[in-house]
Enzyme design. Structure first.
Site, PDB file in Angstrom:
ATOM      1  N   THR A 135       7.981  15.616  -3.425  1.00  0.00           N
ATOM      2  CA  THR A 135       8.013  14.214  -3.846  1.00  0.00           C
ATOM      3  C   THR A 135       7.570  13.357  -2.672  1.00  0.00           C
ATOM      4  O   THR A 135       7.921  13.665  -1.522  1.00  0.00           O
ATOM      5  CB  THR A 135       9.421  13.767  -4.295  1.00  0.00           C
ATOM      6  OG1 THR A 135       9.446  12.336  -4.385  1.00  0.00           O
ATOM      7  CG2 THR A 135      10.524  14.203  -3.346  1.00  0.00           C
ATOM      8  N   ILE A 136       6.847  12.289  -2.966  1.00  0.00           N
ATOM      9  CA  ILE A 136       6.442  11.422  -1.846  1.00  0.00           C
ATOM     10  C   ILE A 136       7.611  10.581  -1.342  1.00  0.00           C
ATOM     11  O   ILE A 136       7.520   9.960  -0.303  1.00  0.00           O
ATOM     12  CB  ILE A 136       5.250  10.513  -2.233  1.00  0.00           C
ATOM     13  CG1 ILE A 136       5.622   9.541  -3.358  1.00  0.00           C
ATOM     14  CG2 ILE A 136       4.021  11.342  -2.587  1.00  0.00           C
ATOM     15  CD1 ILE A 136       4.597   8.427  -3.553  1.00  0.00           C
ATOM     16  N   ASP A 137       8.722  10.554  -2.084  1.00  0.00           N
ATOM     17  CA  ASP A 137       9.828   9.634  -1.759  1.00  0.00           C
ATOM     18  C   ASP A 137      10.698  10.062  -0.567  1.00  0.00           C
ATOM     19  O   ASP A 137      11.483   9.269  -0.062  1.00  0.00           O
ATOM     20  CB  ASP A 137      10.747   9.467  -2.978  1.00  0.00           C
ATOM     21  CG  ASP A 137      10.098   8.626  -4.063  1.00  0.00           C
ATOM     22  OD1 ASP A 137       9.028   8.044  -3.802  1.00  0.00           O
ATOM     23  OD2 ASP A 137      10.662   8.542  -5.168  1.00  0.00           O
ATOM     24  N   ARG A 164      -4.718  -6.022   6.481  1.00  0.00           N
ATOM     25  CA  ARG A 164      -4.481  -6.829   7.699  1.00  0.00           C
ATOM     26  C   ARG A 164      -5.732  -7.625   8.069  1.00  0.00           C
ATOM     27  O   ARG A 164      -5.641  -8.788   8.470  1.00  0.00           O
ATOM     28  CB  ARG A 164      -4.080  -5.899   8.850  1.00  0.00           C
ATOM     29  CG  ARG A 164      -3.845  -6.619  10.159  1.00  0.00           C
ATOM     30  CD  ARG A 164      -3.494  -5.615  11.239  1.00  0.00           C
ATOM     31  NE  ARG A 164      -2.110  -5.184  11.165  1.00  0.00           N
ATOM     32  CZ  ARG A 164      -1.053  -5.902  11.566  1.00  0.00           C
ATOM     33  NH1 ARG A 164      -1.245  -7.116  12.052  1.00  0.00           N
ATOM     34  NH2 ARG A 164       0.162  -5.431  11.484  1.00  0.00           N
ATOM     35  N   GLY A 180       8.499   3.917  -4.372  1.00  0.00           N
ATOM     36  CA  GLY A 180       9.899   4.156  -4.012  1.00  0.00           C
ATOM     37  C   GLY A 180      10.788   3.315  -4.901  1.00  0.00           C
ATOM     38  O   GLY A 180      11.038   2.145  -4.632  1.00  0.00           O
ATOM     39  N   GLU A 232       8.948  -0.505  -4.195  1.00  0.00           N
ATOM     40  CA  GLU A 232       8.841  -0.722  -5.650  1.00  0.00           C
ATOM     41  C   GLU A 232      10.175  -1.130  -6.305  1.00  0.00           C
ATOM     42  O   GLU A 232      10.210  -2.041  -7.133  1.00  0.00           O
ATOM     43  CB  GLU A 232       8.356   0.621  -6.205  1.00  0.00           C
ATOM     44  CG  GLU A 232       8.086   0.730  -7.646  1.00  0.00           C
ATOM     45  CD  GLU A 232       7.891   2.215  -7.998  1.00  0.00           C
ATOM     46  OE1 GLU A 232       7.813   3.076  -7.091  1.00  0.00           O
ATOM     47  OE2 GLU A 232       7.815   2.494  -9.196  1.00  0.00           O
TER      48      GLU A 232
HETATM   49  O1  F6P Z   1       7.335  10.678  -7.522  1.00  0.00           O
HETATM   50  C1  F6P Z   1       8.107   9.651  -7.108  1.00  0.00           C
HETATM   51  C2  F6P Z   1       7.493   8.354  -7.551  1.00  0.00           C
HETATM   52  O2  F6P Z   1       6.189   8.245  -7.059  1.00  0.00           O
HETATM   53  C3  F6P Z   1       8.317   7.162  -7.162  1.00  0.00           C
HETATM   54  O3  F6P Z   1       8.053   6.693  -5.875  1.00  0.00           O
HETATM   55  C4  F6P Z   1       7.946   6.186  -8.216  1.00  0.00           C
HETATM   56  O4  F6P Z   1       8.974   5.249  -8.421  1.00  0.00           O
HETATM   57  C5  F6P Z   1       7.754   7.046  -9.445  1.00  0.00           C
HETATM   58  O5  F6P Z   1       7.418   8.326  -8.968  1.00  0.00           O
HETATM   59  C6  F6P Z   1       6.705   6.567 -10.397  1.00  0.00           C
HETATM   60  O6  F6P Z   1       6.671   7.424 -11.477  1.00  0.00           O
HETATM   61  P1  F6P Z   1       5.561   7.414 -12.615  1.00  0.00           P
HETATM   62  O7  F6P Z   1       4.304   7.947 -12.019  1.00  0.00           O
HETATM   63  O8  F6P Z   1       6.125   8.297 -13.669  1.00  0.00           O
HETATM   64  O9  F6P Z   1       5.402   5.985 -13.025  1.00  0.00           O
END
Ligand code: F6P
Length: 328
Positions: A135-137, A164, A180, A232
Site C-alpha cells: 500500500t502506498i499509505d 513550486r 491518504g 486526502e
Molecule cells: O491504496 C490506498 C489508497 O491509495 C489511499 O491512499 C486512498 O485513500 C485510497 O487508496 C483510494 O482508493 P480508490 O483508488 O479505491 O479510490
C-alpha cells in the site's frame, strides 16, 4: 466451518493483490512466484483481488509468467475492493474455491483492509494465509515501509517541485492534496521533502487561523509563495484554499495529485523491499507458519501476527509536522 489440517505440507500456493495497487507489487509477485517454484511449490495467481477469487479467476503461474515485470507499476494480477468478501459468507465461499483449486496457502499483498480479510481467513476458518504490506499509505505495523510508499512519495515530490515553479512565479498559495484517507504519512513525508510551509493530516486537529496568520505575517516580510500539503482524509482542499484567500487576501489554487501517486516505475527501494518480502513469505510457508504479516524492520525481516499489523500509529507524526513548521 472449514477445517484444515495445517500440519499437512502445502503443495500449491496462491498469490493475490488486493485493495489499492502500489508500485513494487509486481516485484513482490515475481519474487513470490520464483522463490515458490524454486522450492517445488505449484504457484497460482488470483486475478482482481478477493473479488476475482469469488469469481474463480485463477491462473497458473510459471517462471516466465513473471518475466519483465520487476520494473513495472500496477499489478499483473490486477486488484479490486470486494464488498462480498467482507463478510464471513463471502470468506467461506472463497475458501471453497481455494479448496476446489487445491490451493493450500494464500499470500496476500495489500493494505490494512486486505490484511483484515487475510487475518480472518486464518483466525476464523483456519485457512493458511501470509500478508505482505502492499500500500502506498505506509500504515502497516511491523515494517518501516510498505511496498509502493517510497515511489508514491517521490512521484508526489516530482509534481510538487513543478508546482513550486509556478507558485513562485505567480505569487500564489498552493494547497496540494496527496493520498491518504486515514493516514497522513505520505503528506508529512512529502511536506518535509518538498519544503512545504504547512501540512494537514487526518490524525491531528489543525488550526487554520494560525496558518492564515503565518501566511499573512510571511507576506508582510516579503514572502510570496506557499505550498501547503493536505492529506486526502484531512479536509476539503478547495474549502481550505477559499479560506486562505478570504483570510489573507492572497490568491490560492487547489491541486489534487490523486492516483498519479499510485502508478509509475517503482524505485529501487520499493523493488528491493518487495523482492525481500516475497522471498520471506515463501520461507514462512516452508516453516508452515501462518497468520503472519511480514515486514522489514531496521533492515531485518520481521514476522508478526496479523492482529498486530493493522491500525498503525505513525510515531514520528508530531516530529515531522513540527519540523515542517520550524523550517518554514
Ligand atoms: O491504496 C490506498 C489508497 O491509495 C489511499 O491512499 C486512498 O485513500 C485510497 O487508496 C483510494 O482508493 P480508490 O483508488 O479505491 O479510490
Amino acid at each position: 466451518m472449514a477445517i484444515f489440517n495445517t500440519n499437512k505440507k502445502p503443495k500449491k500456493i496462491g498469490i493475490i493483490t488486493s485493495g489499492g495497487d502500489g508500485p513494487g507489487m509486481n516485484a513482490a509477485i515475481r519474487s513470490v512466484v520464483r522463490c515458490g517454484l524454486k522450492y517445488g511449490y505449484e504457484m497460482a495467481g488470483i486475478m482482481r483481488g478477493y473479488a476475482g477469487l469469488l469469481e474463480e479467476e485463477i491462473v497458473s503461474l510459471n517462471h516466465r509468467s513473471v518475466s519483465n515485470i520487476i520494473n513495472r507499476g500496477g499489478t499483473i494480477l490486477k486488484t479490486a475492493r470486494s464488498k462480498e468478501f467482507s463478510d464471513d459468507e463471502g470468506k467461506e465461499k472463497a475458501i471453497e474455491i481455494l479448496k476446489k483449486h487445491r490451493i493450500d496457502a494464500l499470500i496476500v499483498i495489500g493494505g490494512d483492509g486486505s490484511y483484515k480479510g487475510a487475518a480472518r481467513l486464518w483466525e476464523k476458518f483456519g485457512f493458511p494465509t501470509i500478508g505482505l504490506p502492499g500500500t502506498i499509505d505506509n500504515d502497516i505495523n511491523g515494517t518501516d515501509q510498505t511496498i509502493g510508499c517510497h515511489t508514491a512519495v517521490n512521484t508526489a515530490l516530482d509534481a510538487i517541485d513543478k508546482i513550486r515553479d509556478t507558485a513562485h512565479s505567480m505569487e500564489r498559495v498552493f494547497i496540494i492534496e496527496v493520498m491518504g484517507n486515514k493516514s497522513g504519512y505520505i503528506a508529512v513525508e512529502v511536506a518535509l521533502g518538498a519544503g512545504a510551509e504547512d501540512v494537514i493530516v487526518p490524525e491531528r486537529p489543525f488550526d487554520f487561523e494560525r496558518m492564515c496568520k503565518d501566511i499573512k505575517d510571511g507576506n508582510t516580510r516579503g514572502k510570496v509563495s506557499w505550498m501547503i500539503v493536505v492529506a486526502e482524509g484531512a479536509g476539503k482542499g478547495h474549502e481550505i484554499a477559499n479560506t486562505v484567500t478570504t483570510m489573507t487576501g492572497l490568491e490560492s489554487r487547489f491541486v489534487v495529485l490523486g492516483h498519479v501517486q499510485r502508478g509509475g516505475v517503482p524505485t529501487g527501494l520499493d523493488r528491493i523491499l518487495a523482492t525481500r518480502l516475497g522471498a520471506a513469505a515463501i520461507d514462512c510457508i516452508r516453516r508452515q507458519e501462518y497468520g503472519k504479516a511480514i515486514g522489514v524492520l531496521q533492515d531485518e525481516i520481521n514476522v508478526i501476527d496479523f492482529k498486530d499489523a493493522t491500525h498503525k500509529e505513525f510515531k514520528h507524526l508530531d516530529e515531522f509536522c513540527n519540523l515542517v513548521k520550524i523550517l518554514t
